[in-house]
Structure formats: structure tokens, C-alpha cells
Enzyme design. Structure first.
Site, PDB file in Angstrom:
ATOM      1  N   ASP B  69      63.322  94.065  50.666  1.00 19.11           N
ATOM      2  CA  ASP B  69      63.420  92.619  50.827  1.00 19.11           C
ATOM      3  C   ASP B  69      64.686  92.245  51.554  1.00 19.11           C
ATOM      4  O   ASP B  69      65.722  92.904  51.420  1.00 19.11           O
ATOM      5  CB  ASP B  69      63.320  91.905  49.469  1.00 19.11           C
ATOM      6  CG  ASP B  69      64.477  92.238  48.567  1.00 19.11           C
ATOM      7  OD1 ASP B  69      64.381  93.241  47.845  1.00 19.11           O
ATOM      8  OD2 ASP B  69      65.489  91.510  48.601  1.00 19.11           O
ATOM      9  N   ASP B  71      67.251  88.971  52.600  1.00 18.53           N
ATOM     10  CA  ASP B  71      67.649  87.597  52.255  1.00 18.53           C
ATOM     11  C   ASP B  71      68.286  86.922  53.468  1.00 18.53           C
ATOM     12  O   ASP B  71      69.123  87.512  54.145  1.00 18.53           O
ATOM     13  CB  ASP B  71      68.655  87.612  51.097  1.00 18.53           C
ATOM     14  CG  ASP B  71      68.045  88.197  49.839  1.00 18.53           C
ATOM     15  OD1 ASP B  71      68.732  88.978  49.150  1.00 18.53           O
ATOM     16  OD2 ASP B  71      66.872  87.887  49.560  1.00 18.53           O
ATOM     17  N   ASP B 121      63.217  86.419  51.851  1.00 21.74           N
ATOM     18  CA  ASP B 121      63.648  85.358  50.940  1.00 21.74           C
ATOM     19  C   ASP B 121      64.647  84.508  51.698  1.00 21.74           C
ATOM     20  O   ASP B 121      65.673  85.024  52.157  1.00 21.74           O
ATOM     21  CB  ASP B 121      64.325  86.006  49.737  1.00 21.74           C
ATOM     22  CG  ASP B 121      63.970  85.316  48.451  1.00 21.74           C
ATOM     23  OD1 ASP B 121      64.760  84.468  48.009  1.00 21.74           O
ATOM     24  OD2 ASP B 121      62.892  85.620  47.912  1.00 21.74           O
TER      25      ASP B 121
END
Lengths: 599, 370
Positions: B69, B71, B121
Site C-alpha cells: 500500500d 500513502d 490511500d
């Protein structure tokens, strides 16, 4: 380039060697397509003048590890600068790499650390690098203790900068026999002459004194005797191998002068005396010679010549202030390229002595002094004599009255360049370029055993070899009645290469009756007769062609050479026929050649 | 033993693969390009930059169906006094529907986008101060490189990526290191649950991590990954603390100037065990103050029970690590490290049975000629 798991595993195994620390992990080196790995090694050595107690090295590992090269170099930083045995010349090398040029020879295939057996290197990912670094550790222990080489090891010439051991474009011929000639000559300097071969190699043809008288002319073959020789420069003979401690070849003229001085040789004085004999222009060399043994601690075996390429030599011209222009040019040379700090331009060389060239083949020197009379330059004869020439036979005469045709090429050693030429002379020319010693001549006629040249050739030969498969030729040979005994050999192949026949006898004449007695029962066998009645023909041609494949010809020629070696070592007590039968399985697959016993 | 090569290979095995890094880069560069060029967002979005474990290079390799993931911070010119958090989020709906329909969700303080190859994200910030704005618009903060890929990263106008430095003199490059960095202030992000804009300081996090890594000879981010891996691979570890909380805790204890990862990991574990033993015994949670917002305790949501269990497992790991480090035998040491970290730690040669390399093989390497 990310290191693959194989090389990572190899590197991890090094953590298991005491005293070895990985100081810098893999870095990819584009120029060599290899990974660099830096190690700090503390091999447990005492303080010494050459190698620090913790020494840094670089490993250069090729991309296809565990295969490919693993090369080891001293680091520029915290490495060492000396050159030892089993190491290439250790100069600083290129500015853009962190290691020096002095590659350490730690491969097990290169030296076996005093043992007589060859150590082979394991080729698994975990073991190969480990094994190599272990040997490196041993090298690092032995080097400062000066026991990298031991009595009885094969002698290794020091590595001269920018050369490759045993490789070069200059060849000489020196053997134990020529050593005796040098031993009788009191001179240290003279003129060297050479000839240039088609390949570009310059072969030394003569060593002369400065006054032009000959010191030593190596014996060479027909091809080279006909070539043009020229002055290549000077030779300078030392008393010992020229090295600085520990085992470093000189890289400057100053170092060479110092080495000569230690040997009580006034190198500068000798060069000054020889300088006027240099030829103006390029391609002038100084050949530095020194005696070498075959083994460490052994007797001196021969002279080795290491060439130095000289710069462009200026043609002497009148110079103001100098009565003798040679003096001017010598002084200028001495102040420039012959000055103490000037670098020596070493070049590579090769020894083409017959005992060196045939080293790759096992066996002794059975063939060296033999002179062959070959009757029949066809398929089997060409294959057989080609192997003999490569094995060391230098001299001979070839008889054959036929011309080479394109259809012969399937089984013949000759090429398209020779078709329509007489087979005998074409084959002799080919043999003369196989080796520098080839002295083969040809008589482009069928051997009849009665002409004067047939008799001369027969009397000079030590081996009379029939490769005709021809009754007339055998009869001709049987007419010879020689003054001294020879080894007679007849080779032939049955149709379909079912049998290979090697008949040998020793005497003053060829025992033809005995030959037929031996071979006829086999030739009259049902299998051979069947093969003979089913011979193939060329379209539109009645004459049959012998169905023998090229691989069978080569195989049978090989068997013939092996048998000949044996009989040269020990002559046959009586005429002997050796028969080899090709073996096929029930399905017709090849399964070898087996000797059959008959009679 | 330190077995540095084993640890180097272990780090490779627990970090993102090249494919995962490429996928992450594709995902976030596409999102950021779209955010900057979307017509509906053009009046609002000022710039974007990377934050989080991906940027700090402290993330570990996803396993199974997990995805890495990334950010992202989306800096806007929204006035926090005028725009309520919900409205700020609503502004991004058309964009998300257009490009990521069915793949996005609203979270408390961010949007999450789930693609087949990466999770993204992004948080929205309100208008920054002028001083901070200049830093946020720089090439330095906008770089795609992680802190391990750009170890000399500096937040000033002189810093540029290494690939762009060819032909530039050493003086130019030295300027980036010598000149001061911009002074930045916390950013405000909309919190839907609290209905208010809350401070966050990702830039300070980046700078703190960079400095810590420098002081630890590049080991800090690796030690974080190793301890995170330890947490994930030990079934008896509590679910929390995890992720950034572990990273922060390691940051408190990771020793400076130990060149080997083995030592750094061992001492970090021992420090956690010793320093927080009292807290664990009393089922209390130590305060871990945010590097950019010292008033905030990043451990505020951890329970006493969770911390006690976590501490207990870490203490056991510390003992195991010390045993592996102190072993003088390479085989034994490697086996012990592997026992602690699991099967991503390399096996010693010859397996756990030990390494006895042959002096000569059973088959010669050159047995035939052609």
C-alpha cells in the site's frame, strides 16, 4: 543487475570461513558483466614486507555463477602491490576500478599446491566460491612465506606486463638440444632474424653475432625454409630469470639494468654495442633470453625468449656536433626510451619447439626421428598421414599418381582449393603447413618399386606405409630389396567399413605372400563377398564406389596411428595382421570396433 | 555471529519485490497524475506527495492475497474555516467515480482505493501556510524515491534526484546538503468522525526517519522491517501494536552507529525488553510522542494487555537474538537466526545439518575434452 540466489548463496558460504569478512556486498561492474565482492581477509600471517596481516581483495564473479570465471585481485586500498608466483603482474591498473591488475591464480586447475594430484573445483552454488576463497587464503599464507612453489613443481615464467603467458605473435624454437649450442657461445648480444608467416606471427629463424656470424639456426620445415627472413633486432642473453623480489618481472629499463647488474651483465654497455645494428623503422625488438628449467629446482632445460618491442628507430643522419651520428642516436635513446624510468614494452612469445607443440597429445617422441614413405594419398592415406604429422612426424615422401576430384572430398583431408591437383603434392603441401617442421615432398606417380626415385625414397625412409588397398601397389612394394630393415605397414578398409586391416612387418622387404595368407581368408568370407557384390555406383558410371563413410576412415586412421606407436616402440617379431571389426547391434546401431583374432 | 550477508539477503526477502515496487509506482503515479489534471479538482488541488511506510521504506512484503500500500497526501487550497470535513471529501466524489468506480471507499481520515496490484490511500489537507507551501511545491517533496533510494534527501530547493545530477559539479550537489531545509508546519486533514480538521505532520516524519537512518548507518529502516516481520510471523503476537506503531517504537530504541544489522536488531529488541519491562509488568502503555506533533501519543489506542503480550514476545525474541549473535559457529548462528525469523532467513549451506564443503568434488570439473 540484482545478484541471483546462486551467487548470494555462494557469498553467504564465505561467512563460514574464519578470517574472511565481507567488507562490501555485491556491486555490478558493467565493463566485465560481473559482480564485485570485496573481502577483508586475515589469514594469520606474520608481519612481512609484502602483504598486510589483514588484506583486502576483490572477487569478480561472472553472471552465470556457479559457472563462469571467478577472478581475484588485490584491492587498491589495503591490498598489496608486489607480484608473487601464481599471480599476474600486479600493477595499479585502470583508474576506474578499485582493484589492481595482479590477479591471483587460486583456481584449482592452475596449480595444486605441491600435490601431484589435480584438485578439481566443485561447481555447486554453495561450494565453488567457498572453495576458491579457501585456496586464496592458502595462497595468502604461502606467498609471504615464499613457499608458493616447491621443488619439483612445474616451473612458471614470471608474468611480463601486458602479455599473456605462452601466447604471442613472436615464436622461437628452443629445446634442450639448442641449449647446448648456447652454452658453447660466449656472446651475450647479437642480431636476431625472423620471418613473417601468413598468420602474422614472426618466427625467429636465426641468431647471429654482431659481426654477422651465425650462432644458432633452428631447424624448420619446408614451408619456412622458403620464406624471406629479415633483421628483427637484437638478442640479449641473461644468466638467470630476470625478476625482482618476490617474483616480479621488471617493468622499467632501470629495473632491468639493475637485474642485469646483479647477474654481472653490463646491459647498457651491451645495448650500446648492439644499437648500431638496429634497423631504422618500426618492428625492431630486443629479445631478452634467459635459461629456464622444466621444474622448480631442476636442471636448466632450455632458453626462453621474451620480446621487447622497441619504438621507431630513427635512421642515423649527420648531426651537428657529432662526428658519428650513431653516437647521437644512442645518446638520445639512452635519454629517452632507454632511460631508467622508461617503461618496457613487453610482448608475448611462444616456443614452437616440437616437444612443446606436441605436448597436448600424450605419448612420447616415437615419431620424432621417423621418415615415412607413404604410398597412396587417398582417403585413408590422407587421414593417416595427417595424424602422423600432427603427432610429430616431420619428414617423408608421398607417392600417388591420381588427381583430387570433388567426389574425393567426402573422405579426404584436402579441400576444394586442391581439386584437379595431384593428390601427392597437394597433400605434401598441406602437411608442410600443419607444423613448422614439416619437410614433406611428393612424387606424383604411382609407386612401382623399380625406378631410381622409388629406391632412393625407400632407402631414406624408416617407415614404408601402404594406403592404397591396391594389389599393384603391394606388388611394387614387395619388389623392394633394401639394405637396412624398415617397418612396413599396410592399412586398408573392407567395404562398408566392416573390417580395418593393419598389417605390419619389420625387415628388408615386404612379405607379400604372408600378407595374402593373412588377409585372404577374411576377404573371401561370405560377408565381404556380399558387400563387394553390392557396391554403389555414380549415376551413369559403371565403376563402383567404395561405401566407406568419412567417420569410419578417420576412426580407422586413428587406430592405425595408435598401433604404429606401439610397433615403433617394439618391432613385431614376425609379420602380423591386426583386424578390427565394426560392431553393430541387432538393430544396426554402431557399438564400436573390436579386434578380432584370426589364425 | 553477525552474518551480514545472511541479513542482507533476509532483508531482500521481506521487502517489496521489484514487481511489487513497480506496481506501487504505477499505481501512485497514475493517481497523482490524475489528481493534478482532473478538471473537477483543478480549482482545489495544489500538489501531491508521498508519505507513509512506502515512502519511508519501512514497509514489508505483502503475503498471500495482500497488496502493498502507498500513502499519498493531496494538498488543497481548501479553507478549513469555511469547508467542513464532509464537504471536503464530497469534492473528490466525481473524480473517484470517474476513475475508480467500485474500487474506493471513504475512511475516517482518508480515501482508500483498492486495485488488483496495489492499495492506495490518500489524505486531503487544507491550505498550507505560505512557508510550507513553497516546500510542498518543490521537486524535493514531490520525488517518487523512497528514503533508502535517496539517502541524501533534503527538503530544500537545491536537492534533485540522483539521476538528474549527471554533469553537475560536486559543489552543486554539496549545496543541497549544506543549505538549510524549509521550515514546515503541520498540515490539517479532515476527520469525518470528529467533524473537524486535525493536524498531521508527514514531512517531519520523513525528516526524522531520514536522520535516524543516517545515524544508524542505514540500519534503522531495515530493523523496522525485521521487527515488523517478526510481529507478522509470530502467531502469538497480539494484533496491536503493528505497522507505524512498531516503527515508532523501534525508532526509540534502535542504537546509533552499529554497522551490522544483527547487532542493531538484537540491541533494539533488548532495549524494548528492558526499557519497558516496568510498564508491561503493570499492564501500562508507555507514551510514544509523535515526532511532528509532540502533543500526540501514537500509542494512545493500545491497551495494557496488548502491550504486555507484545512485550513478552519481544523479550523472548531478544533472548533468541542474543544467542544467535553471540554464537561463534556460523552454522549454529545461522540456524538460530532462522529459528527466530522464520524461513525467509537463509538456510546455512548444507541445511540445518551443517556445512562441510568438499575439498574436491566427486566429479572433476574438467573430465572430458573436445
Amino acid at each position: 543487475m540484482e545478484p541471483n540466489e546462486a551467487v548470494r548463496a555462494g557469498r553467504r558460504a564465505l561467512e563460514h570461513i574464519p578470517g574472511v569478512k565481507i567488507s562490501s556486498d555485491f556491486k555490478w561492474e558493467d565493463r566485465s558483466s560481473s559482480w564485485l565482492l570485496a573481502l577483508d581477509i586475515t589469514p594469520g600471517i606474520a608481519v612481512n614486507p609484502w602483504i598486510p596481516q589483514t588484506v583486502s581483495v576483490y572477487l569478480r564473479i561472472e553472471i552465470n555463477y556457479p559457472f563462469g570465471d571467478i577472478r581475484i585481485f588485490p584491492a587498491k586500498d589495503s591490498g598489496f602491490t608486489s607480484t608473487f608466483e601464481h599471480q599476474l603482474f600486479n600493477d595499479a591498473g585502470s583508474d576506474d576500478v578499485p582493484y589492481r591488475n595482479g590477479e591471483i591464480c587460486a583456481s584449482s586447475e592452475q596449480w595444486s599446491m605441491g600435490t601431484t594430484s589435480a584438485n578439481f573445483e566443485p561447481y555447486t552454488a554453495e561450494e565453488r566460491l567457498y572453495s576458491r576463497v579457501k585456496r586464496l587464503c592458502e595462497w595468502l599464507v604461502r606467498a609471504p612465506n615464499r613457499n608458493l612453489v616447491q621443488q619439483g613443481d612445474w616451473f612458471e615464467i614470471p608474468h611480463f606486463p601486458n602479455t599473456r603467458a605462452g601466447r604471442g605473435h613472436l615464436a622461437f624454437i628452443e629445446s634442450p638440444a639448442s641449449l647446448e649450442i648456447w652454452a658453447q657461445s660466449a656472446k651475450r648480444i647479437g642480431i636476431v632474424r625472423a620471418t613473417k608467416l601468413n598468420s602474422g606471427v614472426q618466427l625467429i629463424t636465426e641468431f647471429r653475432n654482431l659481426n654477422g656470424s651465425s650462432v644458432f639456426t633452428p631447424s624448420t620445415g619446408n614451408l619456412l625454409n622458403k620464406s624471406n627472413s629479415y633483421d628483427l633486432g637484437l638478442w640479449l642473453l641473461l644468466s638467470e630469470v630476470p625478476t625482482l623480489e618476490p617474483y616480479e618481472a621488471p617493468s622499467t629499463w632501470g629495473q632491468l639494468y639493475k637485474i642485469c647488474s646483479i647477474q654481472n651483465i653490463d646491459a647498457v654497455g651491451l645495448l650500446k654495442s648492439g644499437y648500431p645494428r638496429l634497423v631504422a623503422g618500426t618492428n625492431q625488438h630486443l629479445l631478452l633470453g634467459f635459461p629456464i628449467p622444466e621444474r622448480v629446482g631442476g636442471e636448466i632445460n632450455r632458453i626462453h625468449w621474451q620480446p621487447i618491442e622497441l619504438p621507431n628507430i630513427e635512421k642515423p643522419r649527420r648531426v651537428d656536433g657529432f662526428r658519428d651520428p650513431e653516437v647521437f642516436h644512442w645518446r638520445r635513446a639512452r635519454e629517452t626510451w632507454l632511460s631508467e624510468s622508461s617503461k618496457i614494452n613487453w610482448k608475448g612469445s611462444e616456443n614452437w619447439s616440437s616437444d612443446q607443440l606436441v605436448l597436448r597429445a600424450p605419448g612420447g617422441d616415437e615419431f620424432e626421428n621417423e621418415v615415412i614413405l607413404l604410398i597412396g594419398a587417398g582417403a585413408l592415406g590422407s587421414a593417416f598421414v595427417d595424424l602422423l604429422a600432427r603427432s610429430g612426424i616431420r619428414r617423408g615422401v608421398i607417392f600417388d599418381g591420381e588427381f583430387l576430384e570433388a567426389g574425393n572430398l567426402i573422405r579426404h583431408e584436402l579441400t576444394m582449393n586442391e581439386i584437379k591437383q595431384p593428390k601427392a603434392s597437394a597433400l605434401a603441401s598441406q602437411l608442410n603447413i600443419i607444423s613448422p617442421f614439416g619437410q614433406f615432398d611428393a612424387i606424383n606417380q604411382f609407386f612401382n618399386g623399380e625406378s631410381e626415385q622409388d629406391e632412393i625414397s625407400s632407402s631414406e625412409a624408416t617407415l614404408v606405409i601402404d594406403c592404397t588397398g591396391n594389389i599393384a601397389a603391394l606388388n611394387a612394394i614387395s619388389k623392394l630389396n633394401l639394405e637396412s630393415s624398415k617397418l612396413f605397414v599396410s592399412l586398408s578398409i573392407a567395404p562398408n567399413a566392416r573390417y580395418f586391416f593393419f598389417f605390419v612387418s619389420h625387415g628388408k622387404s615386404f612379405p607379400i605372400d604372408r600378407y595374402w595368407q593373412s588377409i585372404n581368408p577374411i576377404l573371401n568370407s561370405s560377408e565381404v563377398i556380399k558387400d563387394l557384390t553390392e557396391l554403389p555406383r555414380e549415376t551413369g558410371c559403371w565403376d563402383p564406389r567404395m561405401p566407406v563413410s568419412p567417420e569410419d576412415v578417420t576412426a580407422m586412421a586413428s587406430i592405425g596411428v595408435r598401433l604404429l606407436r606401439e610397433y615403433l616402440l617394439k618391432s613385431p617379431e614376425h609379420p602380423t595382421l591386426r583386424v578390427f571389426e565394426q560392431q553393430l547391434t541387432n538393430d544396426g546401431a554402431f557399438s564400436g570396433y573390436v579386434e578380432q583374432k584370426y589364425g | 555471529m553477525k552474518l551480514s550477508s545472511y541479513f542482507n539477503d533476509f532483508i531482500v526477502e521481506i521487502s517489496l519485490t521489484e514487481g511489487q515496487r513497480d506496481a506501487a509506482k504505477t499505481g501512485h503515479t497514475t493517481l497523482r497524475d490524475r489528481l493534478m489534471t482532473d478538471e473537477s479538482l483543478k480549482p482545489v488541488v495544489i500538489t501531491t506527495f508521498l508519505q507513509g511506510s512506502y515512502k519511508r521504506h519501512t514497509g514489508i512484503r505483502p503475503i498471500g492475497d495482500e497488496r502493498s500500500d502507498v500513502d499519498i497526501v493531496v494538498v488543497t487550497n481548501l479553507d478549513k474555516d469555511v469547508c467542513v470535513p464532509e464537504a471536503a471529501y464530497d469534492l473528490f466524489n466525481p473524480f473517484l467515480e470517474k476513475h475508480y468506480s467500485g474500487k474506493y471507499r471513504r475512511q475516517g481520515r482518508s480515501f482508500g482505493i483498492t486495485l488488483s496490484y496495489v492499495d492506495l490511500d490518500f489524505v486531503i489537507t487544507s491550505a498550507p501556510s505560505e512557508a510550507t507551501r513553497e516546500a510542498l511545491l518543490s521537486k524535493s517533496i514531490g520525488s517518487n524515491l523512497t528514503l533508502e533510494e535517496a539517502v541524501d534527501w533534503r527538503l530544500n530547493s537545491d536537492w534533485i534526484e540522483p539521476v538528474s545530477r549527471r554533469g553537475l559539479g560536486a559543489d552543486f550537489i554539496r549545496k543541497a546538503q549544506d543549505n538549510p531545509e524549509w521550515k514546515t508546519e503541520p498540515l490539517l486533514i479532515p476527520d469525518r468522525e470528529l467533524h473537524s480538521w486535525q493536524p498531521t505532520h508527514p514531512i517531519a516524519q520523513l525528516q526524522w526517519t531520514r536522520d535516524k537512518n543516517r545515524n544508524t548507518d542505514g540500519n534503522f529502516t531495515k530493523v523496522v522491517r525485521i521487527v515488523k516481520w517478526l510481529h507478522r510471523s509470530d502467531d502469538s503476537m497480539p494484533k496491536h501494536p503493528k505497522g507505524y506503531l512498531i516503527e515508532h517504537l523501534v525508532g526509540e530504541v534502535c542504537p546509533d552507529h552499529f554497522s551490522s544489522l544483527a547487532e542493531s536488531v538484537t540491541i533494539s529488541l533488548e532495549e524494548i525488553s528492558e526499557r519497558y519491562a516496568g510498564f508491561a509488568a503493570e499492564r501500562k502503555v508507555p507514551k510514544m510522542l509523535d515526532h511532528g506533533l509532540p502533543s500526540q501519543d501514537v500509542f494512545s489506542r493500545i491497551t495494557g494487555d496488548e502491550f504486555k503480550r507484545f512485550h513478552s514476545r519481544i523479550s523472548l525474541a531478544a533472548t533468541q537474538a542474543r544467542g544467535a549473535l553471540d554464537s561463534d559457529d556460523a552454522n549454529e548462528s545461522a540456524s538460530r537466526w532462522r529459528e527466530l525469523f522464520g524461513n525467509k532467513f537463509p538456510t546455512p549451506p548444507g541445511g540445518t545439518g551443517g556445512f562441510t564443503p568438499r575439498v574436491a568434488p566427486t566429479v572433476p570439473s574438467k573430465g572430458t575434452f573436445a
